[in-house]
Motif scaffolding. Structure first.
Motif, PDB file in Angstrom:
ATOM      1  N   ARG A 595       0.838  -1.205   0.000  1.00  0.00           N
ATOM      2  CA  ARG A 595       0.000   0.000   0.000  1.00  0.00           C
ATOM      3  C   ARG A 595       0.875   1.258   0.000  1.00  0.00           C
ATOM      4  O   ARG A 595       0.743   2.104  -0.884  1.00  0.00           O
ATOM      5  CB  ARG A 595      -0.936  -0.003   1.209  1.00  0.00           C
ATOM      6  N   THR A 596       1.777   1.392   0.976  1.00  0.00           N
ATOM      7  CA  THR A 596       2.566   2.624   1.084  1.00  0.00           C
ATOM      8  C   THR A 596       3.533   2.797  -0.077  1.00  0.00           C
ATOM      9  O   THR A 596       3.916   3.927  -0.406  1.00  0.00           O
ATOM     10  CB  THR A 596       3.348   2.643   2.404  1.00  0.00           C
ATOM     11  N   GLY A 597       3.942   1.698  -0.717  1.00  0.00           N
ATOM     12  CA  GLY A 597       4.845   1.808  -1.853  1.00  0.00           C
ATOM     13  C   GLY A 597       4.223   2.443  -3.080  1.00  0.00           C
ATOM     14  O   GLY A 597       4.921   2.748  -4.050  1.00  0.00           O
ATOM     15  N   LYS A 598       2.907   2.676  -3.048  1.00  0.00           N
ATOM     16  CA  LYS A 598       2.231   3.288  -4.192  1.00  0.00           C
ATOM     17  C   LYS A 598       2.442   4.792  -4.274  1.00  0.00           C
ATOM     18  O   LYS A 598       2.182   5.395  -5.310  1.00  0.00           O
ATOM     19  CB  LYS A 598       0.723   3.028  -4.114  1.00  0.00           C
ATOM     20  N   THR A 599       2.861   5.420  -3.194  1.00  0.00           N
ATOM     21  CA  THR A 599       2.893   6.876  -3.172  1.00  0.00           C
ATOM     22  C   THR A 599       4.324   7.399  -3.083  1.00  0.00           C
ATOM     23  O   THR A 599       5.100   6.985  -2.216  1.00  0.00           O
ATOM     24  CB  THR A 599       2.054   7.445  -2.012  1.00  0.00           C
ATOM     25  N   ALA A 600       4.661   8.312  -3.982  1.00  0.00           N
ATOM     26  CA  ALA A 600       5.998   8.900  -4.008  1.00  0.00           C
ATOM     27  C   ALA A 600       6.296   9.634  -2.712  1.00  0.00           C
ATOM     28  O   ALA A 600       7.439   9.662  -2.245  1.00  0.00           O
ATOM     29  CB  ALA A 600       6.118   9.849  -5.204  1.00  0.00           C
ATOM     30  N   ARG A 601       5.271  10.229  -2.117  1.00  0.00           N
ATOM     31  CA  ARG A 601       5.491  11.003  -0.891  1.00  0.00           C
ATOM     32  C   ARG A 601       6.091  10.129   0.205  1.00  0.00           C
ATOM     33  O   ARG A 601       6.997  10.540   0.927  1.00  0.00           O
ATOM     34  CB  ARG A 601       4.159  11.609  -0.440  1.00  0.00           C
ATOM     35  N   LEU A 602       5.582   8.907   0.339  1.00  0.00           N
ATOM     36  CA  LEU A 602       6.059   8.038   1.412  1.00  0.00           C
ATOM     37  C   LEU A 602       7.396   7.374   1.074  1.00  0.00           C
ATOM     38  O   LEU A 602       8.104   6.929   1.977  1.00  0.00           O
ATOM     39  CB  LEU A 602       5.007   6.977   1.734  1.00  0.00           C
ATOM     40  N   LEU A 603       7.735   7.310  -0.208  1.00  0.00           N
ATOM     41  CA  LEU A 603       9.045   6.778  -0.593  1.00  0.00           C
ATOM     42  C   LEU A 603      10.145   7.837  -0.507  1.00  0.00           C
ATOM     43  O   LEU A 603      11.324   7.518  -0.600  1.00  0.00           O
ATOM     44  CB  LEU A 603       8.993   6.228  -2.017  1.00  0.00           C
ATOM     45  N   SER A 604       9.754   9.099  -0.336  1.00  0.00           N
ATOM     46  CA  SER A 604      10.732  10.177  -0.401  1.00  0.00           C
ATOM     47  C   SER A 604      11.628  10.228   0.828  1.00  0.00           C
ATOM     48  O   SER A 604      12.755  10.719   0.754  1.00  0.00           O
ATOM     49  CB  SER A 604      10.028  11.524  -0.589  1.00  0.00           C
ATOM     50  N   HIS A 605      11.176   9.726   1.951  1.00  0.00           N
ATOM     51  CA  HIS A 605      11.978   9.796   3.181  1.00  0.00           C
ATOM     52  C   HIS A 605      13.091   8.760   3.162  1.00  0.00           C
ATOM     53  O   HIS A 605      14.261   9.077   3.410  1.00  0.00           O
ATOM     54  CB  HIS A 605      11.073   9.596   4.403  1.00  0.00           C
ATOM     55  N   VAL A 606      12.755   7.514   2.888  1.00  0.00           N
ATOM     56  CA  VAL A 606      13.744   6.438   2.757  1.00  0.00           C
ATOM     57  C   VAL A 606      13.371   5.652   1.505  1.00  0.00           C
ATOM     58  O   VAL A 606      12.358   4.958   1.487  1.00  0.00           O
ATOM     59  CB  VAL A 606      13.741   5.506   3.995  1.00  0.00           C
ATOM     60  N   PHE A 607      14.198   5.757   0.468  1.00  0.00           N
ATOM     61  CA  PHE A 607      13.860   5.126  -0.810  1.00  0.00           C
ATOM     62  C   PHE A 607      14.401   3.701  -0.903  1.00  0.00           C
ATOM     63  O   PHE A 607      13.759   2.831  -1.498  1.00  0.00           O
ATOM     64  CB  PHE A 607      14.418   5.962  -1.967  1.00  0.00           C
ATOM     65  N   GLU A 608      15.568   3.455  -0.333  1.00  0.00           N
ATOM     66  CA  GLU A 608      16.220   2.159  -0.488  1.00  0.00           C
ATOM     67  C   GLU A 608      16.311   1.421   0.849  1.00  0.00           C
ATOM     68  O   GLU A 608      16.392   2.048   1.911  1.00  0.00           O
ATOM     69  CB  GLU A 608      17.648   2.342  -1.013  1.00  0.00           C
ATOM     70  N   PRO A 609      16.350   0.084   0.806  1.00  0.00           N
ATOM     71  CA  PRO A 609      16.669  -0.655   2.029  1.00  0.00           C
ATOM     72  C   PRO A 609      18.087  -0.297   2.466  1.00  0.00           C
ATOM     73  O   PRO A 609      18.979  -0.151   1.623  1.00  0.00           O
ATOM     74  CB  PRO A 609      16.558  -2.123   1.613  1.00  0.00           C
ATOM     75  N   TYR A 610      18.284  -0.113   3.745  1.00  0.00           N
ATOM     76  CA  TYR A 610      19.598   0.302   4.221  1.00  0.00           C
ATOM     77  C   TYR A 610      20.016  -0.533   5.422  1.00  0.00           C
ATOM     78  O   TYR A 610      19.187  -1.174   6.081  1.00  0.00           O
ATOM     79  CB  TYR A 610      19.617   1.792   4.576  1.00  0.00           C
ATOM     80  N   ALA A 611      21.305  -0.517   5.680  1.00  0.00           N
ATOM     81  CA  ALA A 611      21.866  -1.188   6.854  1.00  0.00           C
ATOM     82  C   ALA A 611      22.649  -0.146   7.639  1.00  0.00           C
ATOM     83  O   ALA A 611      23.566   0.480   7.098  1.00  0.00           O
ATOM     84  CB  ALA A 611      22.762  -2.347   6.443  1.00  0.00           C
ATOM     85  N   GLU A 612      22.256   0.043   8.898  1.00  0.00           N
ATOM     86  CA  GLU A 612      22.879   1.089   9.726  1.00  0.00           C
ATOM     87  C   GLU A 612      23.934   0.465  10.632  1.00  0.00           C
ATOM     88  O   GLU A 612      23.628  -0.443  11.421  1.00  0.00           O
ATOM     89  CB  GLU A 612      21.807   1.794  10.555  1.00  0.00           C
ATOM     90  N   PHE A 613      25.189   0.957  10.537  1.00  0.00           N
ATOM     91  CA  PHE A 613      26.323   0.426  11.285  1.00  0.00           C
ATOM     92  C   PHE A 613      26.918   1.496  12.185  1.00  0.00           C
ATOM     93  O   PHE A 613      26.921   2.687  11.841  1.00  0.00           O
ATOM     94  CB  PHE A 613      27.433  -0.033  10.329  1.00  0.00           C
TER      95      PHE A 613
END
Length: 887
Positions: A595-613
């Motif tokens: 559902r959330t992947g349909k909207t550019a607005r919600l993808l704008s904050h974090v677009f890619e899967p990330y790994a935090e180290f």
């Protein structure tokens, strides 16, 4: 037309008003009268209207991949399940359902499985988020009862958040906490989490404990409280049992020992213990950091023990509080949605309860033992014990641990039925039969939030295509299988039966009782206002708090202390796998992004899967910020963008759970996740998986922006989604094409189209830029480099909104940086108003010295408030820099 309904995301259960105008356009706003949110919505809730389009919807039944009539599809399901039951017995079939279902859907599928098929092999994805809390409640209270309500968060003087990044995962509640703290300066907030999350920005104390050591910390608190004046001896003596045995378990545990085991400073632990002991009104809020553990139930009871010892339960501003992950995880618990439950909070393995439910349902057969829990269920599918499975409204190929094994299990299964509203997911790809279900906005029924509040979801959209309500699909299959008792005429009729069962031969013996709602006619059901259970003749307006009269639901009506012997996580780190993987959510995405992947607005904050180290872990692994890392565990692997941050605890890595094969090539974190489970709750250990990290060093990196959807690659690293007025594809590869120009044209699908090309080539450096202009407008662009140092995407996406490319814009495309052709706003911080990090830091440099000042200048943080912690951090960082410069 304005319709009051309920948000379909987290367990906060926010009220929403959906308005549809004469042209059919839908807008949403928070319901100011709903007691969960009083008009506020988070970024996801605010963007709901952007997710209701029919693109990607499943709108007709499919059998073996081909369109079919409803009759043919339902016959295939009914005949297939009946054949397997006839040949192999009822336990050869299974049902895997979801906290996304409405209570009425949940009720009929559990009735079908447990009372008519005769199997308890029905479990829910809520097993992944709150099963440990259920088991902990039942051990302590004799029932799965959440004692408090949201008002307690505003009346407390100490709020303890354990394993809960509420600022991102329950933002409306977090904003309520911060607002209460502002009104009550004496109120303190403590965050207990290995990471310094966004929630820490509003906290007075952060305890970054060692992963898995929560039970040690709360055992230490329990021992400390026993020697303090905080013990409520009257409550303990009159209303509890087992305190002596529980205290023996922690005898001699000191603050210093606790701190050393948890990897914390003695001073910080002592301060937390002292605050807890001296503060009467304490609420301890816990979420997945506690529940998602192979000892999650013990962690829950370690927390509850501290509240029982101090008598801080059942009164305003105090108590343990489980923050639920899904919109109807609580409703699922009410109807027996878990494999070891019966409807109306009754016990499956209690013969008296089974007989009571059998008589009420007039069931021909009742399951007599607990069924297979989620992880075990898919193991049974893999080894052939389960031969037919019906998956409803969930995506286990992404969300379950050891996800590649889940995918392989479905490939082996004789009959896989999936009910969903989305056509193509990682799970629907394995279905023999696909049944089109209604989505939010089309459904009608009830949900129950984290504070036991039942709210209505109401339909405000037309039913699309051939989609049907889940409860109706289930009843049609049940009828075709020859079972009576499923001829409901409306969803209201299902609800009335559910409510009636809750009061059937109850007489106060069971906590869940909404019998006062069993006589609602259809009109009263349609108008049902939010209400907290129990709802009985004695309490027709509902019940805010449980245990105000300290009588519990154990045989002697006393709460139980549980002795807790802390256990280490099931799988430890090693030389081969030296890091601890902790998976979780990000602020603007939901579950597997269908559902959330349909909207550019919600993808704008974090677009890619990330790994935090942590910086030192990144250095040792040879990782660079914004580069790529390959994470590997004994169960699987993934590739993610690297984020280096001192907010991360040393030895740990955090990865979001959301990305799937529709949005990323190798971004499914649950392919790595440890499938170990709690022996009591069956909840997986999603917060502690041993992993190793290595640099992923492809030969080239690129991104593509296009006005039209982009053809994604079949292999390698890629992530795709919407970005403003265009589509975005990030990718990296091992093999270079012969011609980057031809490759760029092919990627944009513009080989045979009249296009003006703008090109920059530096073959020696391996850098190429191509932009396609059609009728004066930017149609697409491709940027290629030998490493990850590529231009900001923010200003480039803005160029797609320009009706004509200016000369400066053309020069910017060649230069790879803004050149008077639009501002580089930077990564989005505020999704509600599209405010970027560079805009915020610029205003801070101009003198904005608070979150409120940024809000006045840019509006950022003035809607849902979910970005306020990030803004606060930026303001604080700037202040520290000024102070350092001055000194």
């Amino acid at each position: 037309m304005a319709v009051k309904t309920t948000c379909p995301y987290c367990g906060v259960g926010c009220g929403v008003i959906a308005t549809r105008d004469a042209a059919g356009e839908v807008s949403v706003e928070g319901d100011r009268q709903h007691p969960a949110n009083f008009g506020r919505l988070c970024s996801k809730g605010s963007a709901l209207a952007e997710t209701i389009g029919l693109d990607g919807r499943l709108l007709e039944p499919l059998v073996d991949g081909q369109p079919a009539t409803w009759d043919a599809a339902l016959d295939r399901v009914a005949d297939g399940f009946a054949r397997v039951i006839r040949e192999h017995g009822p336990d050869a079939v299974a049902f895997y359902v979801s906290g996304q279902l409405l209570t009425e859907d949940y009720y009929v599928i559990n009735k079908l499985a447990k009372g008519f098929v005769g199997t308890a092999n029905i479990d829910t994805n809520s097993r992944l988020c709150m099963a440990s809390s259920v088991a902990g409640h039942k051990r302590a209270f004799g029932s799965d009862t959440v004692p408090g309500c949201y008002e307690d968060l505003e009346q407390a003087d100490l709020l303890v958040l354990v394993g809960s990044n509420a600022a991102w995962c329950h933002p409306i509640l977090h904003q309520r906490m911060l607002a209460a703290k502002e009104k009550n300066p004496a109120c303190k907030i403590v965050v207990i989490d290995p990471r310094r999350t966004a929630t820490c920005e509003g906290a007075d104390l952060h305890l970054p404990l060692r992963s898995g050591s929560d039970a040690v910390l709360f055992n230490g608190l329990f021992a400390f409280l026993a020697g303090s004046k905080a013990v409520d001896r009257e409550f303990v003596g009159n209303s509890t049992t087992g305190v002596v045995e529980a205290l023996k378990q922690v005898a001699g545990q000191t603050v210093a020992q606790t701190a050393a085991t948890c990897g914390l400073s003695e001073g910080a632990v002592g301060l937390f213990f002292d605050w807890f002991a001296r503060t009467e009104r304490v609420v301890t809020l816990y979420s997945q950091g506690i529940n998602q553990s192979s000892s999650g139930v013990d962690k829950v009871n370690a927390i509850v023990n501290c509240h029982l010892l101090t008598g801080r339960i059942g009164r305003p501003g105090m108590g343990p509080f489980s923050l639920t992950g899904q919109p109807n995880a609580m409703g699922g618990r009410e109807v027996g949605g878990l494999a070891n439950q019966l409807a109306a909070h009754m016990e499956l393995e209690n013969p008296a309860h089974r007989e009571l439910v059998r008589r009420f349902w007039r069931a021909p057969v009742m399951a007599e033992k607990g069924g297979l829990k989620a992880v075990d269920m898919f193991d049974a599918i893999a080894d052939g014990r389960i031969k037919a499975v019906w998956i409803i409204s969930t995506n286990p190929v992404v969300s379950l641990p050891d996800a590649d094994r889940v995918r392989a299990a479905l490939d082996k299964c004789e009959l896989v039925v999936v009910s969903d509203c989305v056509r193509d997911t990682d799970t629907t790809r394995h279905a023999d039969v696909l049944l089109p279900a209604l989505a939010w906005g089309e459904k009608d029924g009830t949900v129950t939030n984290s504070e036991r509040r039942i709210s209505r979801q109401r339909r405000f959209l037309e039913v699309p295509g051939e989609a049907r309500a889940d409860w109706r699909i289930i009843c049609d299959v049940a009828t075709r299988m020859g079972y009576s008792g499923f001829a409901y005429g409306s969803v209201a009729e299902v609800f009335r039966e559910h409510a009636e069962l809750s009061g059937f031969e109850n007489n106060g013996a069971r906590d869940f009782d909404i019998s006062a709602l069993s006589t609602l006619d259809d009109g009263a059901y349609a108008a049902l206002a939010p209400v907290q259970w129990p709802v009985t003749s004695e309490h027709p307006a509902g019940t805010a708090r449980m245990f105000e009269t300290p009588k519990f639901f154990t045989p002697d009506r006393k709460a139980r202390f549980i002795p807790i012997a802390p256990r280490a996580p099931r799988h430890a780190t090693s030389r081969d796998y030296p890091l601890v993987l902790n998976s979780g959510r990000v602020r603007d995405q939901w579950h597997t992004m269908t559902r959330t992947g349909k909207t550019a607005r919600l993808l704008s904050h974090v677009f890619e899967p990330y790994a935090e180290f942590h910086p030192e872990d990144a250095r040792l692994a040879g990782l660079t910020n914004d580069g790529l890392a390959r994470l590997t565990s004994p169960w699987g692997e993934m590739i993610a963008r690297v984020v280096v941050s001192s907010d991360q605890r040393r030895g740990c890595v955090f990865v979001p759970m959301h990305w799937n094969a529709e949005f990323a090539g190798e971004g499914r974190v649950n392919a790595l996740v440890n499938p170990a489970t709690d022996p009591l709750s069956g909840q997986p250990e999603s917060k502690h998986t041993p992993v190793k990290a290595n640099p992923y060093a492809p030969k080239w990196h690129a991104f593509i922006l296009s006005r039209n959807p982009i053809r994604r690659p079949e292999t390698g690293y890629w992530v795709q989604g919407k970005a403003g007025d265009c589509w975005r594809l990030e990718l990296a590869g091992e093999t270079r094409p012969e011609s980057w120009r031809d490759w760029a044209r092919a990627q944009l699908g513009l080989e045979d189209v009249e296009i003006e090309w703008i090109a920059y080539r530096d073959p020696g450096a391996g850098r190429f830029r191509y932009a396609a202009v059609r009728d004066g407008r930017l149609d697409g662009c491709v940027f290629i480099a030998p490493d990850h140092t590529l231009p900001s995407r923010a200003w480039l996406t803005g160029l797609f909104a320009e009706p004509q490319l200016s000369a400066n814009a053309r020069m910017s495309l060649l230069a790879g940086r803004p050149f008077g052709a639009g501002e580089d706003t930077g990564p989005v911080v505020c999704s509600c108003f599209g405010v970027g990090r560079h805009q915020i830091t610029a205003e801070i440099a101009r003198g904005a010295d608070s979150v409120e000042a940024i809000g006045r200048r840019l509006k950022a943080g003035t809607n849902c408030g979910g970005c306020r912690p990030e803004i606060s951090k930026l303001v604080g960082t700037r202040a520290q820099m000024r102070q350092a410069a001055a000194s």
